[in-house]
Design a protein around this motif. Structure first.
Motif, PDB file in Angstrom:
ATOM      1  N   PHE A   1      -1.746  -7.817  13.890  1.00 15.82           N
ATOM      2  CA  PHE A   1      -1.200  -7.590  12.565  1.00 15.82           C
ATOM      3  C   PHE A   1      -2.359  -7.236  11.634  1.00 15.82           C
ATOM      4  O   PHE A   1      -3.536  -7.321  12.007  1.00 15.82           O
ATOM      5  N   SER A   2      -2.022  -6.873  10.426  1.00 17.47           N
ATOM      6  CA  SER A   2      -3.057  -6.432   9.490  1.00 17.47           C
ATOM      7  C   SER A   2      -4.036  -7.543   9.144  1.00 17.47           C
ATOM      8  O   SER A   2      -5.184  -7.282   8.834  1.00 17.47           O
ATOM      9  N   LEU A   3      -3.589  -8.805   9.184  1.00 16.03           N
ATOM     10  CA  LEU A   3      -4.466  -9.946   8.960  1.00 16.03           C
ATOM     11  C   LEU A   3      -5.109  -9.947   7.591  1.00 16.03           C
ATOM     12  O   LEU A   3      -6.144 -10.551   7.367  1.00 16.03           O
ATOM     13  N   ARG A   4      -4.502  -9.283   6.636  1.00 10.33           N
ATOM     14  CA  ARG A   4      -5.050  -9.297   5.294  1.00 10.33           C
ATOM     15  C   ARG A   4      -3.965  -8.964   4.274  1.00 10.33           C
ATOM     16  O   ARG A   4      -3.031  -8.292   4.558  1.00 10.33           O
TER      17      ARG A   4
ATOM     18  N   SER B   1       0.834  -1.203   0.000  1.00 10.87           N
ATOM     19  CA  SER B   1       0.000   0.000   0.000  1.00 10.87           C
ATOM     20  C   SER B   1       0.864   1.248   0.000  1.00 10.87           C
ATOM     21  O   SER B   1       0.584   2.218  -0.723  1.00 10.87           O
ATOM     22  N   TYR B   2       1.915   1.237   0.805  1.00 12.60           N
ATOM     23  CA  TYR B   2       2.733   2.442   0.900  1.00 12.60           C
ATOM     24  C   TYR B   2       3.480   2.716  -0.400  1.00 12.60           C
ATOM     25  O   TYR B   2       3.678   3.869  -0.773  1.00 12.60           O
ATOM     26  N   LEU B   3       3.869   1.669  -1.117  1.00 14.51           N
ATOM     27  CA  LEU B   3       4.516   1.884  -2.406  1.00 14.51           C
ATOM     28  C   LEU B   3       3.583   2.629  -3.362  1.00 14.51           C
ATOM     29  O   LEU B   3       3.999   3.546  -4.079  1.00 14.51           O
ATOM     30  N   LEU B   4       2.296   2.232  -3.373  1.00 15.67           N
ATOM     31  CA  LEU B   4       1.340   2.938  -4.232  1.00 15.67           C
ATOM     32  C   LEU B   4       1.088   4.344  -3.713  1.00 15.67           C
ATOM     33  O   LEU B   4       0.966   5.295  -4.499  1.00 15.67           O
ATOM     34  N   LYS B   5       1.027   4.483  -2.406  1.00 18.39           N
ATOM     35  CA  LYS B   5       0.861   5.813  -1.827  1.00 18.39           C
ATOM     36  C   LYS B   5       1.995   6.725  -2.282  1.00 18.39           C
ATOM     37  O   LYS B   5       1.781   7.901  -2.609  1.00 18.39           O
ATOM     38  N   GLN B   6       3.206   6.202  -2.367  1.00 16.11           N
ATOM     39  CA  GLN B   6       4.358   6.979  -2.805  1.00 16.11           C
ATOM     40  C   GLN B   6       4.207   7.411  -4.265  1.00 16.11           C
ATOM     41  O   GLN B   6       4.511   8.551  -4.625  1.00 16.11           O
TER      42      GLN B   6
ATOM     43  N   GLY C   1      -8.204   0.464  -1.280  1.00 22.56           N
ATOM     44  CA  GLY C   1      -7.615  -0.425  -0.293  1.00 22.56           C
ATOM     45  C   GLY C   1      -6.821  -1.546  -0.938  1.00 22.56           C
ATOM     46  O   GLY C   1      -6.834  -1.737  -2.160  1.00 22.56           O
ATOM     47  N   THR C   2      -6.138  -2.287  -0.090  1.00 24.67           N
ATOM     48  CA  THR C   2      -5.256  -3.374  -0.512  1.00 24.67           C
ATOM     49  C   THR C   2      -5.629  -4.641   0.247  1.00 24.67           C
ATOM     50  O   THR C   2      -6.013  -4.579   1.410  1.00 24.67           O
ATOM     51  N   ILE C   3      -5.499  -5.775  -0.407  1.00 25.26           N
ATOM     52  CA  ILE C   3      -5.709  -7.062   0.249  1.00 25.26           C
ATOM     53  C   ILE C   3      -4.596  -8.001  -0.206  1.00 25.26           C
ATOM     54  O   ILE C   3      -4.202  -7.994  -1.374  1.00 25.26           O
ATOM     55  N   THR C   4      -4.063  -8.773   0.721  1.00 31.85           N
ATOM     56  CA  THR C   4      -2.990  -9.712   0.376  1.00 31.85           C
ATOM     57  C   THR C   4      -3.362 -11.123   0.824  1.00 31.85           C
ATOM     58  O   THR C   4      -4.029 -11.311   1.832  1.00 31.85           O
TER      59      THR C   4
ATOM     60  N   PRO D   1      -4.303  -0.739   8.371  1.00 27.97           N
ATOM     61  CA  PRO D   1      -3.041  -1.078   7.709  1.00 27.97           C
ATOM     62  C   PRO D   1      -3.070  -1.006   6.188  1.00 27.97           C
ATOM     63  O   PRO D   1      -2.031  -1.111   5.558  1.00 27.97           O
ATOM     64  N   ASN D   2      -4.267  -0.807   5.582  1.00 27.81           N
ATOM     65  CA  ASN D   2      -4.331  -1.031   4.132  1.00 27.81           C
ATOM     66  C   ASN D   2      -5.344  -0.167   3.396  1.00 27.81           C
ATOM     67  O   ASN D   2      -5.756  -0.513   2.289  1.00 27.81           O
ATOM     68  N   ASP D   3      -5.779   0.929   3.987  1.00 27.84           N
ATOM     69  CA  ASP D   3      -6.810   1.753   3.355  1.00 27.84           C
ATOM     70  C   ASP D   3      -6.240   3.089   2.896  1.00 27.84           C
ATOM     71  O   ASP D   3      -5.574   3.797   3.666  1.00 27.84           O
TER      72      ASP D   3
END
Length: 211
Positions: free
Chosen positions: A208-211, A79-84, A110-113, A98-100
């Motif tokens: 943890f983000s759990l996703r 997520s942070y890479l895309l935010k950058q 948002g991001t899901i892993t 952690p992912n919105d």
């Protein structure tokens, strides 16, 4: 990275996971859809995929990820890479733990892993041109092609978690007016303490983000 472009799909995440399991696709690979009608969000929620917005998923062999990245915090990392990328193009987007993705007080994506055998699969949805009621869209105009090219170039650099985290923790306080979700309940981030591995400590519980 091989990139597969689809006109319409139920979910880029589902499409990619299924084909990785069947060995019809091999990592690293990405799937980008023009329209997505049954996107997968966090905790089994759906993500409404309105036309003109960005929907993509990609997979990377776990062995090729930065060796200091804890898999449970991979949604923060990607997520942070895309935010950058978005910030480089003038956006005021910020990342709620952690992912919105947020603009101001409104969620825009948002991001899901997930892990599929030896691969990590990441799906991202971002409102570029329109948003459902209660959500917002990106605050700058940038093409899907530009976003994807810049994002995949960032991925190639294999930036270490330590470097990403050093930037992310500077904006973590923005998350403290919101809630996150633990294993079985909603968790206030007001008094949460961010840990170096991307987890938080809240009411004595490590999450943890759990996703």
């Amino acid at each position: 990275m091989k990139i597969i472009y689809l006109d319409v799909v139920d979910s880029t995440q589902k499409y990619l996971k299924e084909r990785l399991k069947k060995k019809e696709l091999v990592s690293p690979v990405a799937v980008v859809a023009h329209t997505q009608y049954a996107g997968q969000g966090s905790r089994g929620n759906s993500w409404i995929g309105e036309e003109g917005n960005l929907f993509f998923s990609f997979s990377i062999p776990i062995k090729d990820l930065p060796d200091d990245l804890k898999l449970e915090s991979s949604s923060i990392y990607f997520s942070y890479l895309l935010k950058q990328v978005l910030e480089d193009n003038g956006s005021k987007v910020w990342l709620k733990w952690p992912n919105d993705f947020y603009i101001g007080d409104n969620k825009i994506g948002g991001t899901i892993t997930n892990i599929v055998k030896d691969d990590l699969v990441c799906g991202i949805g971002l409102n570029l041109s329109s948003a459902p009621e209660g959500f917002s869209k990106l605050d700058v105009e940038i093409s899907k092609e530009n976003i994807l090219n810049c994002y995949f170039n960032y991925l190639k650099k294999n930036i270490r978690w330590k470097h990403i985290f050093s930037k992310y923790k500077l904006e973590f306080d923005k998350s403290k007016n919101y809630f996150a979700h633990g294993v079985d309940k909603r968790v206030s981030l007001l008094n949460a303490i961010l840990q170096d591995d991307g987890s938080i400590i809240s009411d004595g519980q490590r999450i943890f983000s759990l996703r």
